[in-house]
Design a protein around this motif. Structure first.
Motif, PDB file in Angstrom:
ATOM      1  N   ILE A  95       0.708  -0.988  -0.026  1.00  0.00           N
ATOM      2  CA  ILE A  95       0.036  -0.093   0.125  1.00  0.00           C
ATOM      3  C   ILE A  95       0.907   1.225  -0.090  1.00  0.00           C
ATOM      4  N   ASP A 114       0.555   5.363  -0.898  1.00  0.00           N
ATOM      5  CA  ASP A 114      -0.515   6.412  -1.137  1.00  0.00           C
ATOM      6  C   ASP A 114      -0.210   7.725  -0.499  1.00  0.00           C
ATOM      7  N   MET A 150      -5.561   5.973  -3.662  1.00  0.00           N
ATOM      8  CA  MET A 150      -5.460   4.498  -3.748  1.00  0.00           C
ATOM      9  C   MET A 150      -6.388   3.630  -2.816  1.00  0.00           C
ATOM     10  N   LEU A 151      -6.752   4.556  -1.535  1.00  0.00           N
ATOM     11  CA  LEU A 151      -7.364   4.019  -0.560  1.00  0.00           C
ATOM     12  C   LEU A 151      -8.850   4.326  -0.478  1.00  0.00           C
ATOM     13  N   VAL A 163      -8.676  -0.714  -0.061  1.00  0.00           N
ATOM     14  CA  VAL A 163      -8.130   0.103  -1.221  1.00  0.00           C
ATOM     15  C   VAL A 163      -9.068  -0.195  -2.326  1.00  0.00           C
ATOM     16  N   LYS A 164      -9.005   0.732  -3.267  1.00  0.00           N
ATOM     17  CA  LYS A 164      -9.902   1.050  -4.527  1.00  0.00           C
ATOM     18  C   LYS A 164      -9.462  -0.205  -5.433  1.00  0.00           C
ATOM     19  N   LYS A 188      -4.674  -7.478   2.527  1.00  0.00           N
ATOM     20  CA  LYS A 188      -4.899  -6.169   3.184  1.00  0.00           C
ATOM     21  C   LYS A 188      -4.718  -6.333   4.847  1.00  0.00           C
TER      22      LYS A 188
END
Length: 146
Positions: free
Chosen positions: A61, A63, A86-87, A115-116, A124
């Motif tokens: 992740i 961002d 991104m989130l 997340v997208k 995750k």
């Protein structure tokens, strides 16, 4: 409802000393492994951060995002995602509980990340665990070395 990850650690310092480090966003890059930049965008009437822009690199992740902070007394702060590239979700909290008459502090960190882009739930949760474990270890080291 999204799952969350939570963990606790005991720090050899008073809750006020721990919260002072948590509230000092400008120094996050010095003690958190994932936060590369932190900028307070807005503060409340007491001078506490209300909106903070963070550049995060937590392996899977990465961002540049803004969080909205809510302070509950002197022993709890929580945040929700304001905007992100991104989130979809980044909600969390630090809760402090005094131990031994306030000489030590139990810190509980709870985090929910979504997340997208498609990502397995297990990945995750692993990212959440890594973020929490590194943040708690960094917080403990930072507070106890002060």
């Amino acid at each position: 409802m999204a799952e969350h990850t939570s963990s606790s650690i005991t720090i050899e310092a008073a809750p006020a000393d721990v919260m002072a480090v948590i509230a000092d966003f400008a120094r996050y890059p010095e003690w958190t492994g994932e936060v590369k930049e932190a900028e307070v965008l807005a503060t409340d009437a007491e001078g506490r951060a209300e909106k903070v822009r963070l550049l995060l690199d937590a392996g899977a992740i990465k961002d540049d995002h803004t969080l909205a902070y809510s302070w509950k007394g002197a022993d709890e702060v929580s945040w929700t995602l304001d905007k992100s590239q991104m989130l979809r979700q980044l909600d969390g909290s630090y809760r402090l509980a005094p131990l031994d008459g306030g000489k030590r502090t139990e810190v509980t960190y709870q985090l929910t990340v979504d997340v997208k882009i498609p990502m397995l739930g297990m990945i995750k949760r692993k990212a959440e665990k890594v973020i929490i474990d590194r943040a708690l270890a960094g917080l403990k080291k930072r507070v106890e070395s002060a």
